[in-house]
Design a protein around this motif. Structure first.
Motif: not given
Length: 413
Positions: A392-393, A395-396, A399-400
């Protein structure tokens, strides 16, 4: 006869070959003038040899003070010099006096840095190296296939043993793997070593009884030799698994004596590193430095961190981590300690550039100052490393994961 070879990055206002010859002479059988007993037979057996010279660029300003150039040129080169093992045997202090002693004083050099050391196999086999290393530290903490997540007690100094123990309880219940004293804390007026040890280990042992996981706490035992041994034994008797040593100030002989005990993992803190390495043409490069401390037997060694709060570049940090991944004969690899202004956000670049999870990843303020509290700080680091290994990045991941998102709000600016 076996030889040890040292690689130097030098700058000199003289012909490079002549300067290298001065280095070899000064650090073995020679001095500034010929002496009667320096026979050819003696030199053949004990004199250092210049093995190779690689000429680099010429500059017009000296890196550090030294002899002035008559032609305005200061020549840089990579020079390899070797010594017979007969000169010092298996004696690290004398080895270091040979490879790093008075040569830094020699006026013929306006820059000199020890870049690497090549040891013969018999020399390295004389030193057992780390007792625990990466695999042993993983076994002690029951952490596999991810970095050990750690923190430093903050404030560094000033809290009572009871206050420290309360913080450790919060961290342990949040699932922390590793906690350590700051290098500034040993036995302060309001936090005597034994009092802090007992208060912290009561919490750690109680948590281990409940969860089956024992947090590794690196108690700072740095001090006089007898005092260090006394503190070491107290940690063992209290059920601890780790001791921290400020290796540059305690020294090789005292640190090796501690490592040789073999009951605790040894956390090698390199505070003072900047005065050895910060100048590009003075001191010692980490590649050479880490080999010496791996011989001594430390199990963990600081390497700074990506996007750190200090001066060291990311490239330098990555090179340090890579050097600890390289085998040193049959010795166990030791755990790189990533620290200095870290929070979960740097995990992504750290993993991208190193492709390893064999790290002790530490955040002091990055855990302690988390806006949702220290427990959430631990969780946020765990989330960051899971996210980056999962591909994942940043930013991802925000969100998680709520805890990581809040960390990014505070520390990501």
């Amino acid at each position: 006869m076996e030889r040890i070879t040292a690689t130097y990055y030098i700058e000199t206002p003289y012909e490079v070959a002549k300067a290298a010859a001065v280095l070899a002479g000064e650090q073995s059988s020679g001095t500034f003038v010929a002496v009667p007993n320096e026979t050819e037979e003696l030199k053949q057996r004990f004199a250092a040899r210049v093995e190779s010279i690689e000429h680099l660029q010429t500059v017009w300003e000296p890196a550090i003070p030294g002899a002035r150039s008559k032609d305005g040129n200061y020549r840089r080169a990579i020079v390899k010099v070797s010594w017979s093992i007969e000169n010092f045997g298996y004696n690290l202090p004398v080895l270091i006096s040979t490879l790093q002693g008075n040569l830094y004083e020699i006026t013929q050099f306006t820059g000199l840095k020890l870049m690497d050391i090549d040891f013969p196999e018999s020399f390295v086999k004389h030193y057992a190296g780390a007792k625990f290393g990466v695999a042993g530290c993983r076994e002690l903490t029951k952490v596999y296939e991810r970095p050990l997540i750690g923190t430093i007690i903050k404030p560094s100094i000033g809290m009572s043993p009871e206050q420290t123990a309360r913080i450790v309880k919060t961290l342990a219940e949040a699932g922390i793997d590793f906690v350590k004293d700051d290098e500034l804390m040993s036995s302060a007026a309001n936090s005597q070593f034994e009092d802090r040890l007992n208060a912290v280990m009561n919490v750690i042992n109680a948590n281990a009884d409940k969860t089956g996981k024992k947090v590794m706490y690196a108690f700072n035992i740095s001090g006089e030799t007898d005092e260090m041994h006394d503190r070491y034994e107290k940690i063992v008797n209290a059920g601890g698994t780790c001791a921290m040593v400020s290796i540059n100030t305690v020294g090789m002989s005292a640190t090796k004596k501690i490592c040789d005990q073999g009951a605790l993992a040894i956390h090698g803190h390199r505070n003072g590193w900047g005065m050895m390495n910060r100048h590009p043409l003075l001191g010692i490069d980490f590649k050479a430095y880490q080999k010496l401390w791996r011989l001594v037997g430390v199990d963990q060694l600081h390497v700074n961190g990506i996007q750190n709060k200090f001066w060291e570049t990311d490239d330098s940090v990555v090179n340090s981590i890579q050097s600890l991944k390289e085998p040193l004969f049959q010795h166990k690899n030791i755990l790189p300690v990533v620290s200095s202004g870290q929070w979960g956000g740097q995990a992504f670049e750290t993993y991208r550039r190193t492709q390893t999870v064999d790290l002790l990843y530490m955040a002091g303020g990055g855990i302690m100052a988390h806006p949702m509290g220290a427990a959430a700080g631990v969780v946020a680091l765990q989330q960051a490393w899971k996210a980056t290994v999962d591909g994942l990045t940043l930013d991802e991941a925000r969100k998680l994961y709520t805890e990581f998102d809040k960390a990014a709000e505070k520390f990501g600016k």
